[in-house]
Design an enzyme around this catalytic site. Structure first.
Site, PDB file in Angstrom:
ATOM      1  N   CYS A  55     -76.139  16.483 -11.296  1.00  0.00           N
ATOM      2  CA  CYS A  55     -75.559  15.563 -10.315  1.00  0.00           C
ATOM      3  C   CYS A  55     -74.609  16.360  -9.417  1.00  0.00           C
ATOM      4  O   CYS A  55     -74.317  17.524  -9.683  1.00  0.00           O
ATOM      5  CB  CYS A  55     -74.774  14.475 -11.046  1.00  0.00           C
ATOM      6  SG  CYS A  55     -73.470  15.162 -12.079  1.00  0.00           S
ATOM      7  N   HIS A  85     -71.724  18.653 -20.591  1.00  0.00           N
ATOM      8  CA  HIS A  85     -72.326  18.542 -21.916  1.00  0.00           C
ATOM      9  C   HIS A  85     -73.742  19.102 -21.929  1.00  0.00           C
ATOM     10  O   HIS A  85     -74.711  18.361 -22.108  1.00  0.00           O
ATOM     11  CB  HIS A  85     -72.299  17.086 -22.377  1.00  0.00           C
ATOM     12  CG  HIS A  85     -70.910  16.619 -22.666  1.00  0.00           C
ATOM     13  ND1 HIS A  85     -70.420  15.409 -22.269  1.00  0.00           N
ATOM     14  CD2 HIS A  85     -69.895  17.237 -23.309  1.00  0.00           C
ATOM     15  CE1 HIS A  85     -69.167  15.286 -22.660  1.00  0.00           C
ATOM     16  NE2 HIS A  85     -68.822  16.389 -23.293  1.00  0.00           N
ATOM     17  N   GLU A 174     -63.941  12.206 -20.981  1.00  0.00           N
ATOM     18  CA  GLU A 174     -63.660  11.484 -19.734  1.00  0.00           C
ATOM     19  C   GLU A 174     -62.846  10.218 -20.018  1.00  0.00           C
ATOM     20  O   GLU A 174     -61.879   9.921 -19.313  1.00  0.00           O
ATOM     21  CB  GLU A 174     -64.965  11.114 -19.019  1.00  0.00           C
ATOM     22  CG  GLU A 174     -64.692  10.371 -17.708  1.00  0.00           C
ATOM     23  CD  GLU A 174     -65.941   9.752 -17.097  1.00  0.00           C
ATOM     24  OE1 GLU A 174     -66.978  10.432 -17.045  1.00  0.00           O
ATOM     25  OE2 GLU A 174     -65.869   8.582 -16.679  1.00  0.00           O
ATOM     26  N   THR A 264     -67.889   6.756 -16.303  1.00  0.00           N
ATOM     27  CA  THR A 264     -68.852   6.812 -15.183  1.00  0.00           C
ATOM     28  C   THR A 264     -70.309   6.884 -15.617  1.00  0.00           C
ATOM     29  O   THR A 264     -71.201   6.663 -14.813  1.00  0.00           O
ATOM     30  CB  THR A 264     -68.583   8.062 -14.327  1.00  0.00           C
ATOM     31  OG1 THR A 264     -68.622   9.208 -15.182  1.00  0.00           O
ATOM     32  CG2 THR A 264     -67.251   7.987 -13.616  1.00  0.00           C
TER      33      THR A 264
HETATM   34  S1  SF4 Z   1     -68.906  11.267 -12.603  1.00  0.00           S
HETATM   35 FE1  SF4 Z   1     -69.911  12.698 -14.006  1.00  0.00          FE
HETATM   36  S2  SF4 Z   1     -72.086  12.127 -13.952  1.00  0.00           S
HETATM   37 FE2  SF4 Z   1     -71.106  11.178 -12.154  1.00  0.00          FE
HETATM   38  S3  SF4 Z   1     -71.406  12.628 -10.457  1.00  0.00           S
HETATM   39 FE3  SF4 Z   1     -69.418  13.068 -11.394  1.00  0.00          FE
HETATM   40  S4  SF4 Z   1     -69.823  14.662 -12.926  1.00  0.00           S
HETATM   41 FE4  SF4 Z   1     -71.792  13.707 -12.395  1.00  0.00          FE
END
Ligand code: SF4
Length: 413
Positions: A55, A85, A174, A264
């Site tokens: 991402c 991860h 997170e 998220t």
């Molecule tokens: S919150 Fe996490 S999964 Fe979403 S874009 Fe950011 S790093 Fe990627």
């Protein structure tokens, strides 16, 4: 000189681009995308989801880590723990000479102003940030903008006297970081001088328990048996959520005003349902007139997670498939949720690495709902086989490439 915090990279994007491409890119995956996300070879057809893999937040975090290694070639560079991860990516960073403070033998106490510490994409708690700043280290902060957005919302809840209800895993980095923001945000409330509060719910079952507590008034009857009952109920509640609440949390006090947010990478549909469950419970308890002053919600699922979940749902709807392969670290929340979606419709194998495809008759995977990796047989059907493929937000394309190569070799020996 005060410690520096780099939040926008280190101006070395071009210098590290080739290393990143060599380590994580795949020409095969690019070609398959150009061919309509479909790969055919002999009896094998692979359908890729339209969105999968790295991402924007992970892309950026890995990029900054390589930039940091290059810029501070003569200094010790650390990560607080896994940057994302994915075991393959973390090993690659170790190979670059980046050390992990979470490794045995490493300690924060040994850090000095001469050291550089990289903060991961999912962020760190306020307490850990303060410890690093106390050691005087320079920091490279890769916290994703979508995580910062969650923090902004929970801080606002706390500032306004709302308890943050976080749909997430209380043990996940997170969520721990987000919870610390929810707690500290409260100290900013004018005149309060008090910490804010939070409660983390893992799923709809836990959310239903909290909603049940909200629905039933606890303080209307002051008789002795009722008081004992109340105390018992409260104690039972605290036993369930012992590790998932802020210090000093009292369900009889801190569920009177709640704001929903989420880690998220949770299952988007479940997060929305949980928000609605809390809305309904608060309405039932306090009535329509008070709802606006007692309940708030923000969908803080990031767009990358949403896109990957939508893409896999579309793939399952559009293509007749025999099975799904989901690639990603076992501790990757977004990968786990992709596997959950797939497992509702098809035989699904969540694998951590290409080597998990041991042979045409053996696969090493973690079944959805289990915490253990297991090896099973007879996973690859005989005859023409159609396989759906997706990967989590922390899985690079070169691993997808290797999985496809392995599938091809096993299906067409
Ligand atoms: S919150 Fe996490 S999964 Fe979403 S874009 Fe950011 S790093 Fe990627």
């Amino acid at each position: 000189m005060p410690p520096l915090i780099f939040r926008k990279g280190l101006n070395l994007k071009h210098e590290v681009a080739h290393v990143l491409a060599e380590s994580y890119h795949s020409d095969l995956v690019t070609r398959i995308k150009d061919d309509g996300y479909r790969y055919e070879s002999g009896r094998l057809t692979v359908h890729l989801a339209r969105e999968f893999g790295f991402c924007y937040g992970v892309d950026r975090a890995v990029d900054y880590a390589y930039q940091a290694r290059r810029k501070f070639g003569d200094r010790q560079v650390f990560l607080t723990g896994e940057i994302i991860h994915n075991p393959h990516v973390n090993e690659q960073l170790r190979a670059q000479g980046i050390r992990f403070l979470s490794d045995p033998g490493e300690t924060m106490d040994a850090l000095s102003p001469a050291d550089v510490v990289i903060l991961p994409a999912f962020g760190i708690s306020i307490e850990l940030l303060e410890q690093l700043q106390d050691r005087g280290c320079d920091l490279v902060d890769t916290t994703c903008g979508s995580v910062l957005n969650v923090w902004k919302n929970v801080k606002r809840y706390a500032d306004d006297g709302f308890t943050s209800i976080i749909h997430g895993k209380y043990w996940h980095e997170e969520t721990r970081a987000t919870a610390s923001q929810a707690r500290r945000g409260g100290t900013l409330r004018p005149g309060s001088g008090q910490d804010g509060h939070y409660l983390v719910v893992l799923d709809k079952t836990e959310a239903a328990q909290v909603c049940d507590y909200i629905r039933r008034p606890h303080d209307s009857d002051a008789s002795a048996p009722s008081t004992a009952l109340r105390a018992g109920r409260r104690a039972a509640f605290m036993t369930v959520f012992e590790h998932a609440v802020s210090a000093g949390f009292d369900p009889d006090v801190h569920l009177e005003r709640v704001g929903c947010a989420n880690q998220t990478t949770m299952l988007s549909s479940e997060s929305l349902e949980i928000g609605e469950m809390f809305r309904a419970a608060m309405r039932e308890r306090y009535g329509d007139a008070e709802l606006a002053s007692r309940f708030r919600a923000f969908d803080t699922i990031c767009s990358a997670t949403q896109d990957r979940q939508d893409a896999v749902i579309a793939l399952l709807a559009e293509q007749p498939l025999d099975l799904m392969l989901v690639i990603g670290g076992y501790n990757s929340s977004n990968t786990f949720n992709l596997a959950r979606i797939c497992a509702e419709s098809l035989p699904t194998f969540h694998i951590a690495e290409p080597a998990a495809l041991i042979s045409a008759t053996e696969i090493r995977h973690r079944p959805v709902g289990s915490t253990q990796e297991t090896t099973v047989g007879r996973w690859l059907p005989d005859g023409p086989v159609r396989i759906g493929l997706t990967s989590g937000a922390s899985t690079p394309d070169n691993l997808v490439d290797q999985v496809i190569g392995r599938l091809d070799a096993l299906a067409n020996p």
